[in-house]
Motif scaffolding. Structure first.
Motif, PDB file in Angstrom:
ATOM      1  N   ARG A   9       7.014  -6.172  -2.194  1.00 41.21           N
ATOM      2  CA  ARG A   9       6.129  -5.999  -1.047  1.00 41.21           C
ATOM      3  C   ARG A   9       5.716  -7.365  -0.497  1.00 41.21           C
ATOM      4  NH1 ARG A   9       1.395  -1.631  -0.510  1.00 41.21           N
ATOM      5  NH2 ARG A   9       3.292  -0.438  -0.091  1.00 41.21           N
ATOM      6  N   VAL A  10       5.864  -7.519   0.810  1.00 40.82           N
ATOM      7  CA  VAL A  10       5.552  -8.768   1.502  1.00 40.82           C
ATOM      8  C   VAL A  10       4.425  -8.505   2.497  1.00 40.82           C
ATOM      9  CG1 VAL A  10       6.441 -10.571   3.042  1.00 40.82           C
ATOM     10  CG2 VAL A  10       7.933  -9.573   1.282  1.00 40.82           C
ATOM     11  N   ILE A  11       3.396  -9.336   2.459  1.00 41.04           N
ATOM     12  CA  ILE A  11       2.340  -9.306   3.465  1.00 41.04           C
ATOM     13  C   ILE A  11       2.573 -10.488   4.401  1.00 41.04           C
ATOM     14  CG2 ILE A  11      -0.137  -9.254   3.900  1.00 41.04           C
ATOM     15  CD1 ILE A  11       0.979  -6.932   2.162  1.00 41.04           C
ATOM     16  N   GLU A  12       2.721 -10.193   5.693  1.00 42.44           N
ATOM     17  CA  GLU A  12       2.972 -11.250   6.680  1.00 42.44           C
ATOM     18  C   GLU A  12       1.725 -11.492   7.509  1.00 42.44           C
ATOM     19  OE1 GLU A  12       4.912 -11.565  10.954  1.00 42.44           O
ATOM     20  OE2 GLU A  12       6.342 -10.752   9.499  1.00 42.44           O
ATOM     21  N   LEU A  13       1.174 -12.692   7.403  1.00 43.25           N
ATOM     22  CA  LEU A  13       0.046 -13.102   8.227  1.00 43.25           C
ATOM     23  C   LEU A  13       0.483 -14.062   9.328  1.00 43.25           C
ATOM     24  CD1 LEU A  13      -2.782 -13.727   5.574  1.00 43.25           C
ATOM     25  CD2 LEU A  13      -2.218 -11.637   6.796  1.00 43.25           C
ATOM     26  N   GLY A  14       1.761 -14.316   9.426  1.00 45.15           N
ATOM     27  CA  GLY A  14       2.256 -15.276  10.399  1.00 45.15           C
ATOM     28  C   GLY A  14       2.339 -14.709  11.803  1.00 45.15           C
ATOM     29  N   GLN A  15       2.447 -15.611  12.778  1.00 42.56           N
ATOM     30  CA  GLN A  15       2.652 -15.233  14.168  1.00 42.56           C
ATOM     31  C   GLN A  15       3.776 -16.069  14.768  1.00 42.56           C
ATOM     32  OE1 GLN A  15      -0.893 -15.286  16.550  1.00 42.56           O
ATOM     33  NE2 GLN A  15      -2.052 -13.979  15.164  1.00 42.56           N
ATOM     34  N   LEU A  16       4.286 -15.567  15.891  1.00 36.09           N
ATOM     35  CA  LEU A  16       5.352 -16.239  16.640  1.00 36.09           C
ATOM     36  C   LEU A  16       6.635 -16.317  15.819  1.00 36.09           C
ATOM     37  CD1 LEU A  16       3.258 -18.902  18.566  1.00 36.09           C
ATOM     38  CD2 LEU A  16       4.191 -16.759  19.430  1.00 36.09           C
ATOM     39  N   ILE A  17       7.040 -17.504  15.315  1.00 36.39           N
ATOM     40  CA  ILE A  17       8.442 -17.620  14.951  1.00 36.39           C
ATOM     41  C   ILE A  17       8.673 -17.866  13.464  1.00 36.39           C
ATOM     42  CG2 ILE A  17      10.615 -18.815  15.465  1.00 36.39           C
ATOM     43  CD1 ILE A  17       9.365 -19.547  18.194  1.00 36.39           C
ATOM     44  N   ALA A  18       8.169 -18.960  12.915  1.00 26.52           N
ATOM     45  CA  ALA A  18       8.606 -19.387  11.578  1.00 26.52           C
ATOM     46  C   ALA A  18       8.266 -18.370  10.490  1.00 26.52           C
ATOM     47  CB  ALA A  18       8.005 -20.748  11.238  1.00 26.52           C
ATOM     48  N   GLY A  19       6.989 -18.024  10.337  1.00 25.72           N
ATOM     49  CA  GLY A  19       6.617 -17.050   9.318  1.00 25.72           C
ATOM     50  C   GLY A  19       7.263 -15.694   9.532  1.00 25.72           C
ATOM     51  N   PRO A  20       7.172 -15.133  10.750  1.00 24.00           N
ATOM     52  CA  PRO A  20       7.818 -13.840  11.002  1.00 24.00           C
ATOM     53  C   PRO A  20       9.332 -13.852  10.806  1.00 24.00           C
ATOM     54  CG  PRO A  20       6.122 -14.237  12.635  1.00 24.00           C
ATOM     55  CD  PRO A  20       6.240 -15.504  11.829  1.00 24.00           C
ATOM     56  N   PHE A  21      10.005 -14.951  11.119  1.00 25.27           N
ATOM     57  CA  PHE A  21      11.450 -15.027  10.905  1.00 25.27           C
ATOM     58  C   PHE A  21      11.761 -14.920   9.418  1.00 25.27           C
ATOM     59  CE2 PHE A  21      15.588 -16.342  12.725  1.00 25.27           C
ATOM     60  CZ  PHE A  21      16.297 -16.594  11.560  1.00 25.27           C
ATOM     61  N   ASP A  32       9.503  -4.462   1.486  1.00 28.68           N
ATOM     62  CA  ASP A  32       8.552  -3.716   2.304  1.00 28.68           C
ATOM     63  C   ASP A  32       7.615  -4.731   2.941  1.00 28.68           C
ATOM     64  OD1 ASP A  32       6.741  -1.933   3.434  1.00 28.68           O
ATOM     65  OD2 ASP A  32       5.713  -1.540   1.538  1.00 28.68           O
ATOM     66  N   VAL A  33       7.773  -4.968   4.253  1.00 27.75           N
ATOM     67  CA  VAL A  33       7.013  -6.005   4.948  1.00 27.75           C
ATOM     68  C   VAL A  33       5.890  -5.352   5.755  1.00 27.75           C
ATOM     69  CG1 VAL A  33       7.084  -7.908   6.601  1.00 27.75           C
ATOM     70  CG2 VAL A  33       9.049  -7.480   5.103  1.00 27.75           C
ATOM     71  N   ILE A  34       4.657  -5.720   5.426  1.00 27.02           N
ATOM     72  CA  ILE A  34       3.485  -5.271   6.181  1.00 27.02           C
ATOM     73  C   ILE A  34       2.998  -6.442   7.019  1.00 27.02           C
ATOM     74  CG2 ILE A  34       1.126  -4.400   6.048  1.00 27.02           C
ATOM     75  CD1 ILE A  34       1.861  -3.073   3.406  1.00 27.02           C
ATOM     76  N   LYS A  35       3.094  -6.297   8.323  1.00 19.14           N
ATOM     77  CA  LYS A  35       2.735  -7.373   9.250  1.00 19.14           C
ATOM     78  C   LYS A  35       1.309  -7.150   9.748  1.00 19.14           C
ATOM     79  CE  LYS A  35       4.091  -9.599  13.578  1.00 19.14           C
ATOM     80  NZ  LYS A  35       4.155 -10.969  12.996  1.00 19.14           N
ATOM     81  N   ILE A  36       0.447  -8.139   9.544  1.00 19.18           N
ATOM     82  CA  ILE A  36      -0.939  -8.063  10.009  1.00 19.18           C
ATOM     83  C   ILE A  36      -1.016  -8.727  11.378  1.00 19.18           C
ATOM     84  CG2 ILE A  36      -3.336  -8.601   9.490  1.00 19.18           C
ATOM     85  CD1 ILE A  36      -1.951  -6.760   7.449  1.00 19.18           C
ATOM     86  N   GLU A  37      -1.545  -7.979  12.375  1.00 20.92           N
ATOM     87  CA  GLU A  37      -1.655  -8.488  13.746  1.00 20.92           C
ATOM     88  C   GLU A  37      -3.085  -8.363  14.250  1.00 20.92           C
ATOM     89  OE1 GLU A  37       1.717  -7.717  16.497  1.00 20.92           O
ATOM     90  OE2 GLU A  37       2.153  -6.043  15.140  1.00 20.92           O
ATOM     91  N   PRO A  38      -3.488  -9.249  15.164  1.00 19.90           N
ATOM     92  CA  PRO A  38      -4.832  -9.129  15.758  1.00 19.90           C
ATOM     93  C   PRO A  38      -4.937  -7.855  16.590  1.00 19.90           C
ATOM     94  CG  PRO A  38      -3.859 -11.298  16.191  1.00 19.90           C
ATOM     95  CD  PRO A  38      -2.766 -10.440  15.653  1.00 19.90           C
ATOM     96  N   PRO A  39      -6.036  -7.125  16.480  1.00 20.66           N
ATOM     97  CA  PRO A  39      -6.206  -5.917  17.299  1.00 20.66           C
ATOM     98  C   PRO A  39      -6.173  -6.256  18.791  1.00 20.66           C
ATOM     99  CG  PRO A  39      -7.872  -6.032  15.561  1.00 20.66           C
ATOM    100  CD  PRO A  39      -7.190  -7.355  15.582  1.00 20.66           C
TER     101      PRO A  39
END
Length: 396
Positions: A9-21, A32-39
């Motif tokens: 399980r991966v928690i992604e707090l990144g935005q734009l390119i490097a972390g999300p890539f 299993d990638v759970i991406k956290i985004e600002p509301p």
């Protein structure tokens, strides 16, 4: 077929390119990638480049195989939810400016104490230490500091950028390598996780080949060289009769001999001074002129056909249309048919690398903003009433 990262399980707090890539690649191989985004706004990449119905088509690539959860990390409740997710996670991917997570009580020491098995990938402009750590750093800055921008372009012209966010992507690839190494170490050493510190400029610098050794030994500062490959000859782009360019790499000794025979320059083939690369480099202008004259007498397709027949590495310069219609891309499953949110057909890049027994794949399309918030929070034991309250406050 089970994928190699299934169960991770991966928690992604990144935005734009490097972390999300980086998280995208982990997801393609089963994590299993759970991406956290600002509301409300989500990852800014949702609005980058060309938009279809308000969402970037780039998003369909960057966030496939991910689940989207909206969460305001500036609020204590949002930070508590992240802690609950981290307590059960294997990997955290983040690319905030150094110190941001520490300010929220989500730094490495805090999270390692919470979950000792956690592997934490941190991508930033200059790394987590050093005198530049607090500077904002985007990929273009990393490309410049890492040495790449200086070498890009024509001599005595303004340095140009590579046409894609190569600094971010290289950092993501180094990050994925780091994650896999750390997971391997964890498996071998009693389940102990570790922090991975990836800097944009260092990821670029790692690609700079002999740049620093040449400077340290000879004082040589490598300069931009356009389409040629300095110190390796012949290797260049040659203009053909129809105005298109052939990339020809005739720099192996036996390849060079075949190339000179093909262009009917036996004198250059027989010259002992040109038998090896070090000698050819000294007379590269003479060799390039001969190849250029031959290429200029033929259309690109003729040039490539003749070179291929003689087993001389060569190719044309592809644009998007060339890629989309190329049979080799299709045969290698590098063009995947998919759909956008509204059912519009879209072609996406295929999966790299290609594993023979446990290949990667796409199990779910890129999510809409907050598509999986209720699903994930319910799994954490946060009931519908609490979620409704948070949603009313704009926390999720």
């Amino acid at each position: 077929m089970q994928k190699p990262l299934q169960g991770i399980r991966v928690i992604e707090l990144g935005q734009l390119i490097a972390g999300p890539f980086a998280a995208k690649m982990l997801g393609e191989f089963g994590a299993d990638v759970i991406k956290i985004e600002p509301p409300g706004t989500g990852d800014p990449l949702r609005k980058w480049r060309l938009l279809h119905e308000g969402t970037s088509v780039w998003w369909a690539v960057s966030s496939r195989n991910k689940r989207s959860v909206t969460l305001d990390l500036r609020e204590p409740e949002g930070q508590d939810v992240v802690r609950k997710l981290i307590a059960e996670a294997d990997v955290l991917v983040e690319n905030f400016r150094p110190g941001t997570l520490e300010g929220w009580g989500l730094g490495w020491k805090d999270l390692h104490a919470l979950n000792p098995k956690l592997v934490m990938l941190r991508v930033s402009g200059y790394g987590q230490t050093g005198p530049y750590r607090d500077r904002p750093g985007f990929g273009v800055v990393g490309e410049a500091m890492g040495g790449l921008r200086h070498l890009s372009g024509e001599p005595d012209r303004t340095p140009v950028r590579v046409g894609v966010s190569i600094g971010d992507s290289l950092s993501a690839l180094h990050g994925v390598i780091g994650v896999l190494l750390a997971l391997r170490h964890r498996d071998q050493n009693g389940g102990e996780g570790q922090e991975i510190d990836v800097a944009l400029y260092e990821s670029v610098f790692n690609m700079m080949e002999s740049l620093i050794p040449e400077f340290s030994v000879f004082g040589a500062v490598r300069q931009p060289a356009g389409s040629s490959l300095p110190g390796i000859a012949p290797s260049n782009a040659y203009r053909c009769r129809d105005g298109r360019y052939a990339l020809i790499a005739g720099n192996g000794d036996s390849i060079y001999q075949r190339l000179m025979a093909l262009i009917e320059r036996p004198d250059l083939a027989a010259d002992p001074a040109l038998a090896h690369n070090d000698g050819r480099v000294k007379q590269v202008e003479l060799i390039d002129a001969a190849i250029s004259a031959w290429a200029a007498s033929l259309d690109l397709d003729e040039v490539l056909a003749k070179l291929t027949a003689e087993r001389i590495p060569a190719g044309k310069i592809y644009d998007a249309a060339d890629i989309a219609s190329d049979p080799h891309y299709k045969a290698r499953d590098m063009l995947l048919d998919s759909q956008l949110e509204d059912g519009t057909p879209v072609t996406l890049p295929g999966i790299v690398p290609k594993l023979g027994s446990t290949p990667g794949g796409v199990s779910r399309p890129a999510p809409t903003l907050g598509q999986h918030t209720d699903e994930v929070l319910e799994q954490l034991g946060i009931d519908a009433g609490q979620r409704a309250e948070w949603r009313a406050r704009g926390l999720i």
